[in-house]
Design a protein around this motif. Structure first.
Motif, PDB file in Angstrom:
ATOM      1  N   LEU A 131     -83.198  55.614 -25.229  1.00  0.00           N
ATOM      2  CA  LEU A 131     -81.804  55.580 -24.791  1.00  0.00           C
ATOM      3  C   LEU A 131     -81.009  56.652 -25.522  1.00  0.00           C
ATOM      4  CD1 LEU A 131     -79.418  54.074 -23.291  1.00  0.00           C
ATOM      5  CD2 LEU A 131     -79.111  52.809 -25.431  1.00  0.00           C
ATOM      6  N   THR A 132     -80.099  57.305 -24.776  1.00  0.00           N
ATOM      7  CA  THR A 132     -79.111  58.215 -25.365  1.00  0.00           C
ATOM      8  C   THR A 132     -77.729  57.699 -25.015  1.00  0.00           C
ATOM      9  OG1 THR A 132     -80.571  60.141 -25.175  1.00  0.00           O
ATOM     10  CG2 THR A 132     -78.225  60.570 -25.428  1.00  0.00           C
ATOM     11  N   ILE A 133     -76.891  57.528 -26.032  1.00  0.00           N
ATOM     12  CA  ILE A 133     -75.577  56.916 -25.792  1.00  0.00           C
ATOM     13  C   ILE A 133     -74.508  57.638 -26.599  1.00  0.00           C
ATOM     14  CG2 ILE A 133     -75.669  55.166 -27.618  1.00  0.00           C
ATOM     15  CD1 ILE A 133     -74.753  53.255 -25.111  1.00  0.00           C
ATOM     16  N   VAL A 134     -73.321  57.779 -25.986  1.00  0.00           N
ATOM     17  CA  VAL A 134     -72.196  58.455 -26.627  1.00  0.00           C
ATOM     18  C   VAL A 134     -71.009  57.513 -26.640  1.00  0.00           C
ATOM     19  CG1 VAL A 134     -70.675  60.472 -26.595  1.00  0.00           C
ATOM     20  CG2 VAL A 134     -73.033  60.675 -25.738  1.00  0.00           C
ATOM     21  N   GLU A 135     -70.436  57.298 -27.820  1.00  0.00           N
ATOM     22  CA  GLU A 135     -69.185  56.549 -27.951  1.00  0.00           C
ATOM     23  C   GLU A 135     -68.064  57.538 -28.238  1.00  0.00           C
ATOM     24  OE1 GLU A 135     -69.007  53.117 -30.606  1.00  0.00           O
ATOM     25  OE2 GLU A 135     -71.196  53.173 -30.743  1.00  0.00           O
ATOM     26  N   SER A 136     -66.997  57.514 -27.439  1.00  0.00           N
ATOM     27  CA  SER A 136     -65.836  58.362 -27.663  1.00  0.00           C
ATOM     28  C   SER A 136     -64.602  57.498 -27.873  1.00  0.00           C
ATOM     29  CB  SER A 136     -65.593  59.295 -26.470  1.00  0.00           C
ATOM     30  OG  SER A 136     -66.591  60.288 -26.385  1.00  0.00           O
ATOM     31  N   TYR A 137     -63.761  57.901 -28.823  1.00  0.00           N
ATOM     32  CA  TYR A 137     -62.510  57.201 -29.097  1.00  0.00           C
ATOM     33  C   TYR A 137     -61.388  58.228 -29.097  1.00  0.00           C
ATOM     34  CZ  TYR A 137     -65.568  53.405 -30.548  1.00  0.00           C
ATOM     35  OH  TYR A 137     -66.529  52.425 -30.572  1.00  0.00           O
ATOM     36  N   ALA A 138     -60.342  57.966 -28.318  1.00  0.00           N
ATOM     37  CA  ALA A 138     -59.258  58.939 -28.181  1.00  0.00           C
ATOM     38  C   ALA A 138     -57.956  58.217 -27.902  1.00  0.00           C
ATOM     39  CB  ALA A 138     -59.558  59.930 -27.049  1.00  0.00           C
ATOM     40  N   GLY A 139     -56.856  58.919 -28.123  1.00  0.00           N
ATOM     41  CA  GLY A 139     -55.537  58.376 -27.823  1.00  0.00           C
ATOM     42  C   GLY A 139     -54.791  59.291 -26.873  1.00  0.00           C
ATOM     43  N   ILE A 140     -53.930  58.699 -26.067  1.00  0.00           N
ATOM     44  CA  ILE A 140     -53.081  59.464 -25.147  1.00  0.00           C
ATOM     45  C   ILE A 140     -51.630  59.157 -25.487  1.00  0.00           C
ATOM     46  CG2 ILE A 140     -52.439  59.878 -22.754  1.00  0.00           C
ATOM     47  CD1 ILE A 140     -55.206  58.972 -21.918  1.00  0.00           C
ATOM     48  N   GLY A 141     -50.906  60.171 -25.855  1.00  0.00           N
ATOM     49  CA  GLY A 141     -49.501  59.973 -26.205  1.00  0.00           C
ATOM     50  C   GLY A 141     -49.322  59.713 -27.692  1.00  0.00           C
ATOM     51  N   ALA A 142     -48.091  59.869 -28.161  1.00  0.00           N
ATOM     52  CA  ALA A 142     -47.774  59.691 -29.562  1.00  0.00           C
ATOM     53  C   ALA A 142     -47.576  58.218 -29.885  1.00  0.00           C
ATOM     54  CB  ALA A 142     -46.515  60.488 -29.924  1.00  0.00           C
ATOM     55  N   GLY A 143     -47.692  57.905 -31.170  1.00  0.00           N
ATOM     56  CA  GLY A 143     -47.455  56.538 -31.610  1.00  0.00           C
ATOM     57  C   GLY A 143     -48.528  56.046 -32.546  1.00  0.00           C
ATOM     58  N   VAL A 144     -48.159  55.050 -33.326  1.00  0.00           N
ATOM     59  CA  VAL A 144     -49.086  54.430 -34.275  1.00  0.00           C
ATOM     60  C   VAL A 144     -49.876  53.348 -33.553  1.00  0.00           C
ATOM     61  CG1 VAL A 144     -49.262  53.089 -36.401  1.00  0.00           C
ATOM     62  CG2 VAL A 144     -47.542  54.901 -36.211  1.00  0.00           C
ATOM     63  N   TYR A 145     -51.203  53.374 -33.703  1.00  0.00           N
ATOM     64  CA  TYR A 145     -52.033  52.299 -33.165  1.00  0.00           C
ATOM     65  C   TYR A 145     -53.267  52.148 -34.042  1.00  0.00           C
ATOM     66  CZ  TYR A 145     -54.850  56.030 -30.945  1.00  0.00           C
ATOM     67  OH  TYR A 145     -55.626  57.141 -30.711  1.00  0.00           O
ATOM     68  N   PHE A 146     -54.031  51.103 -33.791  1.00  0.00           N
ATOM     69  CA  PHE A 146     -55.146  50.733 -34.664  1.00  0.00           C
ATOM     70  C   PHE A 146     -56.359  50.389 -33.816  1.00  0.00           C
ATOM     71  CE2 PHE A 146     -56.830  46.969 -37.369  1.00  0.00           C
ATOM     72  CZ  PHE A 146     -57.818  47.753 -37.941  1.00  0.00           C
ATOM     73  N   THR A 147     -57.449  51.119 -34.040  1.00  0.00           N
ATOM     74  CA  THR A 147     -58.736  50.827 -33.402  1.00  0.00           C
ATOM     75  C   THR A 147     -59.694  50.318 -34.468  1.00  0.00           C
ATOM     76  OG1 THR A 147     -58.413  52.603 -31.778  1.00  0.00           O
ATOM     77  CG2 THR A 147     -60.650  51.760 -32.061  1.00  0.00           C
ATOM     78  N   ASN A 148     -60.312  49.167 -34.214  1.00  0.00           N
ATOM     79  CA  ASN A 148     -61.243  48.554 -35.164  1.00  0.00           C
ATOM     80  C   ASN A 148     -62.518  48.207 -34.400  1.00  0.00           C
ATOM     81  OD1 ASN A 148     -62.340  47.245 -37.446  1.00  0.00           O
ATOM     82  ND2 ASN A 148     -61.509  45.282 -36.774  1.00  0.00           N
ATOM     83  N   ALA A 149     -63.502  49.102 -34.451  1.00  0.00           N
ATOM     84  CA  ALA A 149     -64.690  48.997 -33.595  1.00  0.00           C
ATOM     85  C   ALA A 149     -65.920  48.574 -34.384  1.00  0.00           C
ATOM     86  CB  ALA A 149     -64.957  50.334 -32.915  1.00  0.00           C
ATOM     87  N   VAL A 150     -66.794  47.820 -33.711  1.00  0.00           N
ATOM     88  CA  VAL A 150     -68.093  47.451 -34.277  1.00  0.00           C
ATOM     89  C   VAL A 150     -69.163  47.684 -33.219  1.00  0.00           C
ATOM     90  CG1 VAL A 150     -69.560  45.557 -35.093  1.00  0.00           C
ATOM     91  CG2 VAL A 150     -67.219  45.762 -35.939  1.00  0.00           C
ATOM     92  N   THR A 151     -70.231  48.362 -33.621  1.00  0.00           N
ATOM     93  CA  THR A 151     -71.380  48.593 -32.739  1.00  0.00           C
ATOM     94  C   THR A 151     -72.641  48.103 -33.447  1.00  0.00           C
ATOM     95  OG1 THR A 151     -70.392  50.519 -31.648  1.00  0.00           O
ATOM     96  CG2 THR A 151     -72.785  50.343 -31.587  1.00  0.00           C
ATOM     97  N   GLU A 152     -73.416  47.279 -32.750  1.00  0.00           N
ATOM     98  CA  GLU A 152     -74.686  46.796 -33.282  1.00  0.00           C
ATOM     99  C   GLU A 152     -75.820  47.351 -32.419  1.00  0.00           C
ATOM    100  OE1 GLU A 152     -73.749  42.511 -35.210  1.00  0.00           O
ATOM    101  OE2 GLU A 152     -73.278  42.635 -33.077  1.00  0.00           O
TER     102      GLU A 152
END
Length: 447
Positions: A202-223
């Motif tokens: 398997l080949t897999i790609v995880e991408s994380y991005a934001g659109i627009g300004a502002g404070v936000y919080f991403t808390n990710a878990v991958t097993e």
């Protein structure tokens, strides 16, 4: 807001959301969620007094009142932005999530080999319990790590990939997590589970991005679970908005003779923490961890890795590189553990940092814990600026100082980018880095 109040806010949010969360995954998952939030109540947010967090202060996260958004604005992901975030065109499946929720109409799921399952985790929780229950929330430490505990308590969606024995999946799967703050202090807790059977690929790609300004919080878990002889190529691209907080945990369990490679690229975010943990739990497993972080301004990126050689004849290679400009700070804390039963282990770890500003700061802490005697293990770390003799050589070839600096920086990062096997991603990152890498004069070159 004090840290204690920050903790209490999450406890109150969980109490309010618990009925809805209980319906996400059924009764069998509810006890795991309650144990996780109970662990968080005991742990609280880590502080710089904790050894694993001594270089990273998460008080900005703890003191901000984040909320899980009620919805998303899918029109924010325009075709132009989608193309930029996915390095289109390339032949793969795209699964798109906005503010933590799966938006199937924005992506494309191409034809899958027989027996391969690719679906949102929310859907899989109700349809594939027998395959998921032995693995989900079994590896990430939701009892000892505060952010993993929060994810386990609050996650609503993510991706489940199941690949049966012997299946070869040539096309990559791309998972795109997009946050659109839209004036809210949004948070999301993506959860991914990849279970790869014996001799599968398997080949897999995880991408994380934001659109627009502002404070936000991403808390990710991958097993990730790799069966005997499985081959997994994993990529994580982090391009969050400049005000965002990003915390991610990757847990991999490797079977006999399996091969796992993970490539982490961190470009965005104000405060970022990446934890990558791999357990080589059977004989002959192989692990490769590569990382690149390119920082400017006051960005802070902390990479923590742990490679645990638990059984004999395992091998691991680790290379992390950082380019730091402005008043940014990069942290690398990597540990290789060789257990008493892990004879014939071959492990190497390298961290290199290039400082382009007198205000930039790099902390490097490579560590070996060796409890076996028949092993080959090494580690190394360097922190420095562009070398004067290399600059002189290029300038003597009639190159301007700006061009010479640019070439040297590109050569430094190309060692990591060149290891990315997916051609559209590699080419897209090369173009992105070409426009992002600093071109000003910077500090005086040091030898």
């Amino acid at each position: 807001m004090a840290e204690t109040n920050g903790k209490d806010l999450y406890l109150e949010t969980f109490a309010r959301m618990e009925p809805a969360l209980a319906g996400n995954g059924g009764a069998w998952l509810a006890p795991a969620r309650k144990r996780a939030i109970g662990a968080f109540a005991d742990l609280g947010f880590p502080t710089t007094r904790d050894e694993a967090w001594r270089y990273t202060n998460v008080q900005p996260i703890a003191s901000t009142q984040f909320e899980i958004p009620a919805g998303y604005h899918k029109d924010a992901l325009t075709p132009e932005i989608f193309e930029r975030l996915t390095f289109e065109p390339w032949q793969c499946s795209h699964l798109v999530f906005m503010n933590g929720r799966f938006v199937p109409e924005l992506g494309t799921l191409r034809s899958l080999p027989p027996g391969v399952i690719v679906k949102s985790l929310a859907q899989a929780l109700s349809e594939d319990r027998a395959a998921i229950e032995p693995h989900l929330a079994r590896y990430a430490d939701s009892q000892g790590q505060a952010f993993a505990a929060l994810n386990t308590a609050f996650f609503q969606d993510g991706v489940y990939v199941g690949v049966p024995k012997g299946a070869t999946f040539e096309e990559p799967i791309h998972i795109l997590f997009v946050t659109t703050p839209n004036g809210e202090k949004a948070m999301s807790h993506p959860r991914n589970l990849f279970v790869i059977g014996e001799d599968a690929r398997l080949t897999i790609v995880e991408s994380y991005a934001g659109i627009g300004a502002g404070v936000y919080f991403t808390n990710a878990v991958t097993e990730v679970v790799a069966g005997d002889g499985a081959v997994i190529d994993h990529y994580k691209l982090q391009r969050e908005s400049e005000e965002a907080f990003h915390v991610a945990t990757l847990e991999a369990r490797l079977g006999r003779g399996s091969s796992f490679s993970s490539h982490s690229v961190s470009l965005g975010g104000a405060l970022v923490r990446n934890d990558v943990n791999a357990v080589l739990g059977a004989e002959g497993a192989d692990c490769t961890l590569n990382g690149l972080y390119v920082l400017d301004g006051r960005q802070h990126v902390d990479n923590h890795t742990l490679i645990d050689h638990a059984r004999p004849r395992g091998s691991s290679r680790e290379l992390y590189k950082g380019v730091l400009d402005g008043a940014s700070r990069g942290v690398f804390d990597g540990t290789i553990v060789v257990r008493p039963d892990a004879q014939k282990t071959d492990a190497r770890q390298v961290n290199r940092n290039l400082l382009l500003s007198d205000e930039a700061l790099a902390d490097s802490k490579p560590t070996l814990q060796i409890h076996a005697d028949d092993v080959k293990c090494s580690h190394a770390a360097t922190i420095g600026q562009l070398q004067e003799d290399a600059m002189f050589y290029l300038r003597s070839r009639a190159l301007s100082e700006e061009t010479a600096r640019s070439l040297l920086i590109q050569a430094f990062v190309s060692d990591i980018v060149g290891r990315i096997k997916i051609e559209p991603v590699r080419t897209g990152l090369e173009c992105l880095l070409f426009t992002r890498l600093p071109r000003h004069h910077g500090p005086r070159e040091a030898s």
